[in-house]
Motif scaffolding. Structure first.
Motif, PDB file in Angstrom:
ATOM      1  N   LEU A   1       0.842  -1.182   0.000  1.00 17.95           N
ATOM      2  CA  LEU A   1       0.000   0.000   0.000  1.00 17.95           C
ATOM      3  C   LEU A   1       0.881   1.237   0.000  1.00 17.95           C
ATOM      4  O   LEU A   1       1.860   1.309   0.755  1.00 17.95           O
ATOM      5  CB  LEU A   1      -0.906   0.013   1.233  1.00 17.95           C
ATOM      6  CG  LEU A   1      -1.788   1.249   1.341  1.00 17.95           C
ATOM      7  CD1 LEU A   1      -3.232   0.841   1.540  1.00 17.95           C
ATOM      8  CD2 LEU A   1      -1.322   2.136   2.460  1.00 17.95           C
ATOM      9  N   VAL A   2       0.555   2.174  -0.874  1.00 17.25           N
ATOM     10  CA  VAL A   2       1.246   3.466  -0.919  1.00 17.25           C
ATOM     11  C   VAL A   2       0.183   4.528  -0.721  1.00 17.25           C
ATOM     12  O   VAL A   2      -0.713   4.680  -1.548  1.00 17.25           O
ATOM     13  CB  VAL A   2       1.977   3.674  -2.265  1.00 17.25           C
ATOM     14  CG1 VAL A   2       2.663   5.030  -2.289  1.00 17.25           C
ATOM     15  CG2 VAL A   2       2.954   2.543  -2.541  1.00 17.25           C
ATOM     16  N   ALA A   3       0.257   5.220   0.394  1.00 17.94           N
ATOM     17  CA  ALA A   3      -0.707   6.281   0.687  1.00 17.94           C
ATOM     18  C   ALA A   3       0.005   7.622   0.608  1.00 17.94           C
ATOM     19  O   ALA A   3       1.062   7.813   1.216  1.00 17.94           O
ATOM     20  CB  ALA A   3      -1.310   6.088   2.079  1.00 17.94           C
ATOM     21  N   CYS A   4      -0.573   8.522  -0.157  1.00 17.03           N
ATOM     22  CA  CYS A   4      -0.055   9.877  -0.237  1.00 17.03           C
ATOM     23  C   CYS A   4      -0.866  10.724   0.739  1.00 17.03           C
ATOM     24  O   CYS A   4      -2.087  10.848   0.600  1.00 17.03           O
ATOM     25  CB  CYS A   4      -0.184  10.417  -1.656  1.00 17.03           C
ATOM     26  SG  CYS A   4       0.563  12.057  -1.831  1.00 17.03           S
ATOM     27  N   LEU A   5      -0.206  11.270   1.724  1.00 16.31           N
ATOM     28  CA  LEU A   5      -0.851  12.093   2.742  1.00 16.31           C
ATOM     29  C   LEU A   5      -0.654  13.549   2.357  1.00 16.31           C
ATOM     30  O   LEU A   5       0.475  14.034   2.306  1.00 16.31           O
ATOM     31  CB  LEU A   5      -0.255  11.799   4.116  1.00 16.31           C
ATOM     32  CG  LEU A   5      -0.191  10.320   4.507  1.00 16.31           C
ATOM     33  CD1 LEU A   5       0.494  10.154   5.844  1.00 16.31           C
ATOM     34  CD2 LEU A   5      -1.569   9.700   4.522  1.00 16.31           C
ATOM     35  N   CYS A   6      -1.753  14.206   2.042  1.00 19.15           N
ATOM     36  CA  CYS A   6      -1.696  15.579   1.544  1.00 19.15           C
ATOM     37  C   CYS A   6      -2.809  16.421   2.137  1.00 19.15           C
ATOM     38  O   CYS A   6      -3.564  15.959   2.980  1.00 19.15           O
ATOM     39  CB  CYS A   6      -1.810  15.577   0.018  1.00 19.15           C
ATOM     40  SG  CYS A   6      -0.298  15.034  -0.795  1.00 19.15           S
ATOM     41  N   ALA A   7      -2.914  17.637   1.640  1.00 18.80           N
ATOM     42  CA  ALA A   7      -3.976  18.555   2.041  1.00 18.80           C
ATOM     43  C   ALA A   7      -4.487  19.267   0.790  1.00 18.80           C
ATOM     44  O   ALA A   7      -3.706  19.566  -0.123  1.00 18.80           O
ATOM     45  CB  ALA A   7      -3.453  19.574   3.045  1.00 18.80           C
ATOM     46  N   ALA A   8      -5.776  19.536   0.759  1.00 11.35           N
ATOM     47  CA  ALA A   8      -6.404  20.147  -0.420  1.00 11.35           C
ATOM     48  C   ALA A   8      -5.796  21.508  -0.759  1.00 11.35           C
ATOM     49  O   ALA A   8      -5.718  21.874  -1.925  1.00 11.35           O
ATOM     50  CB  ALA A   8      -7.906  20.278  -0.200  1.00 11.35           C
ATOM     51  N   TRP A   9      -5.337  22.242   0.232  1.00 16.13           N
ATOM     52  CA  TRP A   9      -4.805  23.578   0.007  1.00 16.13           C
ATOM     53  C   TRP A   9      -3.364  23.567  -0.496  1.00 16.13           C
ATOM     54  O   TRP A   9      -2.829  24.605  -0.901  1.00 16.13           O
ATOM     55  CB  TRP A   9      -4.883  24.417   1.287  1.00 16.13           C
ATOM     56  CG  TRP A   9      -4.323  23.733   2.488  1.00 16.13           C
ATOM     57  CD1 TRP A   9      -5.021  23.055   3.451  1.00 16.13           C
ATOM     58  CD2 TRP A   9      -2.938  23.624   2.859  1.00 16.13           C
ATOM     59  NE1 TRP A   9      -4.163  22.539   4.397  1.00 16.13           N
ATOM     60  CE2 TRP A   9      -2.876  22.873   4.062  1.00 16.13           C
ATOM     61  CE3 TRP A   9      -1.753  24.076   2.310  1.00 16.13           C
ATOM     62  CZ2 TRP A   9      -1.681  22.570   4.704  1.00 16.13           C
ATOM     63  CZ3 TRP A   9      -0.556  23.772   2.947  1.00 16.13           C
ATOM     64  CH2 TRP A   9      -0.540  23.035   4.136  1.00 16.13           C
ATOM     65  N   CYS A  10      -2.720  22.405  -0.513  1.00 13.93           N
ATOM     66  CA  CYS A  10      -1.299  22.303  -0.873  1.00 13.93           C
ATOM     67  C   CYS A  10      -1.129  22.229  -2.388  1.00 13.93           C
ATOM     68  O   CYS A  10      -1.562  21.275  -3.025  1.00 13.93           O
ATOM     69  CB  CYS A  10      -0.703  21.067  -0.207  1.00 13.93           C
ATOM     70  SG  CYS A  10       1.011  20.769  -0.680  1.00 13.93           S
ATOM     71  N   ARG A  11      -0.500  23.238  -2.977  1.00 15.41           N
ATOM     72  CA  ARG A  11      -0.295  23.262  -4.424  1.00 15.41           C
ATOM     73  C   ARG A  11       0.710  22.198  -4.871  1.00 15.41           C
ATOM     74  O   ARG A  11       0.610  21.665  -5.966  1.00 15.41           O
ATOM     75  CB  ARG A  11       0.176  24.646  -4.878  1.00 15.41           C
ATOM     76  CG  ARG A  11      -0.818  25.762  -4.588  1.00 15.41           C
ATOM     77  CD  ARG A  11      -2.189  25.650  -5.286  1.00 15.41           C
ATOM     78  NE  ARG A  11      -3.011  24.525  -4.954  1.00 15.41           N
ATOM     79  CZ  ARG A  11      -4.119  24.532  -4.208  1.00 15.41           C
ATOM     80  NH1 ARG A  11      -4.578  25.633  -3.690  1.00 15.41           N
ATOM     81  NH2 ARG A  11      -4.800  23.427  -3.991  1.00 15.41           N
TER      82      ARG A  11
ATOM     83  N   PHE B   1      -2.842   2.191  -4.257  1.00 16.52           N
ATOM     84  CA  PHE B   1      -2.480   3.591  -4.072  1.00 16.52           C
ATOM     85  C   PHE B   1      -3.692   4.323  -3.526  1.00 16.52           C
ATOM     86  O   PHE B   1      -4.796   4.197  -4.070  1.00 16.52           O
ATOM     87  CB  PHE B   1      -2.028   4.221  -5.397  1.00 16.52           C
ATOM     88  CG  PHE B   1      -0.673   3.752  -5.826  1.00 16.52           C
ATOM     89  CD1 PHE B   1       0.460   4.474  -5.492  1.00 16.52           C
ATOM     90  CD2 PHE B   1      -0.527   2.570  -6.536  1.00 16.52           C
ATOM     91  CE1 PHE B   1       1.722   4.031  -5.875  1.00 16.52           C
ATOM     92  CE2 PHE B   1       0.726   2.126  -6.924  1.00 16.52           C
ATOM     93  CZ  PHE B   1       1.853   2.859  -6.594  1.00 16.52           C
ATOM     94  N   ILE B   2      -3.484   5.064  -2.454  1.00 19.01           N
ATOM     95  CA  ILE B   2      -4.571   5.781  -1.795  1.00 19.01           C
ATOM     96  C   ILE B   2      -4.151   7.224  -1.584  1.00 19.01           C
ATOM     97  O   ILE B   2      -3.021   7.502  -1.163  1.00 19.01           O
ATOM     98  CB  ILE B   2      -4.907   5.145  -0.429  1.00 19.01           C
ATOM     99  CG1 ILE B   2      -5.357   3.692  -0.614  1.00 19.01           C
ATOM    100  CG2 ILE B   2      -5.973   5.941   0.294  1.00 19.01           C
ATOM    101  CD1 ILE B   2      -5.567   2.958   0.689  1.00 19.01           C
ATOM    102  N   TRP B   3      -5.058   8.126  -1.871  1.00 17.63           N
ATOM    103  CA  TRP B   3      -4.853   9.549  -1.614  1.00 17.63           C
ATOM    104  C   TRP B   3      -5.596   9.872  -0.329  1.00 17.63           C
ATOM    105  O   TRP B   3      -6.795   9.630  -0.227  1.00 17.63           O
ATOM    106  CB  TRP B   3      -5.423  10.360  -2.775  1.00 17.63           C
ATOM    107  CG  TRP B   3      -4.987  11.782  -2.756  1.00 17.63           C
ATOM    108  CD1 TRP B   3      -5.644  12.823  -2.168  1.00 17.63           C
ATOM    109  CD2 TRP B   3      -3.820  12.319  -3.359  1.00 17.63           C
ATOM    110  NE1 TRP B   3      -4.943  13.975  -2.365  1.00 17.63           N
ATOM    111  CE2 TRP B   3      -3.808  13.692  -3.101  1.00 17.63           C
ATOM    112  CE3 TRP B   3      -2.770  11.775  -4.090  1.00 17.63           C
ATOM    113  CZ2 TRP B   3      -2.804  14.531  -3.552  1.00 17.63           C
ATOM    114  CZ3 TRP B   3      -1.770  12.608  -4.532  1.00 17.63           C
ATOM    115  CH2 TRP B   3      -1.786  13.972  -4.264  1.00 17.63           C
ATOM    116  N   VAL B   4      -4.908  10.405   0.664  1.00 11.93           N
ATOM    117  CA  VAL B   4      -5.516  10.715   1.953  1.00 11.93           C
ATOM    118  C   VAL B   4      -5.345  12.201   2.226  1.00 11.93           C
ATOM    119  O   VAL B   4      -4.223  12.683   2.372  1.00 11.93           O
ATOM    120  CB  VAL B   4      -4.875   9.889   3.095  1.00 11.93           C
ATOM    121  CG1 VAL B   4      -5.510  10.239   4.436  1.00 11.93           C
ATOM    122  CG2 VAL B   4      -4.983   8.398   2.818  1.00 11.93           C
TER     123      VAL B   4
END
Length: 121
Positions: free
Chosen positions: A16-26, A47-50
């Protein structure tokens, strides 16, 4: 947290590869294309976007300070968690080496997140 048996068996050896991000991050916005390329290169991996804010309950106590941050696990074994530069080649190397690496030193919050992500469908 107990894991349903079928989900546990289904993801027991899944990378599992999860990308931990935030909506405001360009920078994270630009990383969507990298994640799409990675999905194509590693079709057997999940692959998961979190979004750490939208998925705050899922993320739990884990503190993410730098974006994008990747969490990589094989089954329930945490192999890597940390920020990565937003280049495809960097992520490719990170994933390849993390999958072959021994279990990462204990990070209870990251380990708990991995278990939650692996048990989700």
């Amino acid at each position: 947290m107990s894991i349903p048996t079928d989900a546990h068996q289904r993801h027991a050896h899944t990378t599992l590869v999860a990308c931990l991000c935030a909506a405001w991050c360009r920078t994270c916005d630009a990383y969507h294309e990298v994640m799409a390329d990675l999905r194509a290169q590693f079709p057997d991996y999940r692959f998961i976007w979190v979004d750490i804010e939208d998925d705050e309950e899922l993320v739990g106590e884990l503190e993410v300070e730098t974006f994008p941050t990747l969490l990589i696990g094989v089954g329930e074994q945490l192999r890597f968690i940390g920020p990565v530069t937003p280049q495809l080649s960097t992520a490719q190397r990170m994933i390849s080496s993390a999958v072959e690496a021994p279990m990462s030193p204990a990070n209870p919050s990251a380990q708990a997140l991995l278990v939650r992500l692996q048990s989700s469908c």
